[in-house]
Structures are given as C-alpha cells and as structure tokens.
Design a protein around this motif. Structure first.
Motif, PDB file in Angstrom:
ATOM      1  N   VAL A 148       0.826  -1.205   0.000  1.00  0.00           N
ATOM      2  CA  VAL A 148       0.000   0.000   0.000  1.00  0.00           C
ATOM      3  C   VAL A 148       0.860   1.255   0.000  1.00  0.00           C
ATOM      4  O   VAL A 148       2.014   1.246   0.436  1.00  0.00           O
ATOM      5  N   LEU A 194      -8.863  -2.738   4.884  1.00  0.00           N
ATOM      6  CA  LEU A 194      -8.158  -3.463   3.820  1.00  0.00           C
ATOM      7  C   LEU A 194      -9.023  -4.568   3.222  1.00  0.00           C
ATOM      8  O   LEU A 194      -8.959  -4.833   2.021  1.00  0.00           O
ATOM      9  N   LEU A 228      -4.335   0.828  -2.547  1.00  0.00           N
ATOM     10  CA  LEU A 228      -3.951  -0.580  -2.526  1.00  0.00           C
ATOM     11  C   LEU A 228      -3.238  -0.880  -3.844  1.00  0.00           C
ATOM     12  O   LEU A 228      -3.860  -0.954  -4.897  1.00  0.00           O
TER      13      LEU A 228
END
Length: 187
Positions: free
Chosen positions: A65, A98, A137
C-alpha cells in the motif's frame, strides 16, 4: 408391557398466535438493537475515492500500500509510498478497511480510537486519537506466494533456503513497515 396414556390438555385458543407474535417481537427488537449499534462512535469511516478492480485481500494476505496517516487536526504522523503489511497484523480498523479494498483503488478511512490504539499513546499518536488515512492498494499476495518468491530469490542468489517470512516469526521486519502508521495491533 403396559402403556400409560397421559391426556393432553387442549391448547387454549390463540395461544400459538401469541407465542409467534412474541417471537417476532423479540427478533425485531434484536434487529433494531443491532442496527442501532452500527451507527455508534466505534464504526469505521470508509470512503472510496477511486474504485479498484478484482477481489479484495483476505486476512491471510500481505498487501502493498501507499498511505498517508494523519490525526484529526491534519498532523501527518506517518506516510509510506510502498509499505508491505500483513493484513492480520494491523490495528483492527485498518484490517477491516483493507478487507473492503480492491487493487488499484484509492480510499479514505477514519479509524476511531476503539478500532485503533484506544487509550494507549503510540509514538506521535496521542491516546484516544481518531486516525485518518488516505490509502492506495497497490497489490497483494498470499503468504504462500511470498514465501515461494523468497525461496526462488534465495536459490538464485545461492543462499540457503529457510529463514522466516518478513514480519513473521523468526523473520526480519517488513521493509518499509511504518512505526506509527497502520502498525501492528499489539493488543
């Protein structure tokens, strides 16, 4: 062998209806309480700034990330352009976020203290702080894929196989892993 018959009293008229109404009221009440709990101060703020594509990471994955972490007042406490992080090794709020992300997506997340560090101060982060992150991401892989890549690299370099996975038991720390940002939960 003899059988004893026990006479059953007839069910009073309307008793079954009352029972089902009571059960329905309990289910509705429980649902209302559960729904009311989702709007509490403990909920995670999650905003999609740019949609990603594909599947989302799982708790057993390692993500790559780019992020900037700020306090509510705008103070940047951590940032990294390429941080490799184990999804299950972070504060609960960051892990939850996430699990909703997709590769290539950009997100803004707001982690309340209960899903971050709570009453504990961590480095530049004061106790009971809400953590704000802008996250992209970049990629993610399973731990098995990462271990296979590490074995392949070791073989190419002529090193002995083995050693730990970065961030795992017996392994070196993850390269670029933040100290104060989406750090290990430790809780």
């Amino acid at each position: 062998m003899s059988t004893t018959a026990v006479p059953l009293r007839p069910v009073a008229k309307g008793s079954l209806t009352k029972l089902w109404i009571g059960i329905a009221a309990l289910v509705l009440g429980a649902g209302a309480l559960a729904y009311a709990g989702t709007g509490s101060a403990e909920s995670l703020g999650f905003e999609v700034l740019k949609a990603g594509t594909g599947v989302s990471p799982t708790v057993s994955d390692v993500v790559l990330v780019s992020y900037v972490g700020k306090l509510k007042d705008g103070t940047v406490f951590d940032q990294n352009q390429q941080a490799a992080l184990p999804v299950d090794g972070l504060v609960p709020g960051f892990t939850q976020a996430l699990l909703k992300m997709q590769k290539g997506g950009k997100y803004h997340i707001s982690i309340p203290p209960q899903l971050g560090y709570g009453a504990e101060a961590k480095g530049p982060i004061p106790a009971n702080s809400t953590l704000e992150f802008d996250v992209t991401l970049l990629d993610f892989k399973s731990r098995a894929e990462i271990e296979a890549m590490q074995r392949q690299m070791q073989m190419m370099q002529g090193g002995a196989p083995g050693g730990g996975m970065p961030g795992g038991p017996g392994g070196a720390p993850m390269p670029g892993a933040p100290e104060a940002g989406p750090p290990p939960s430790g809780q």
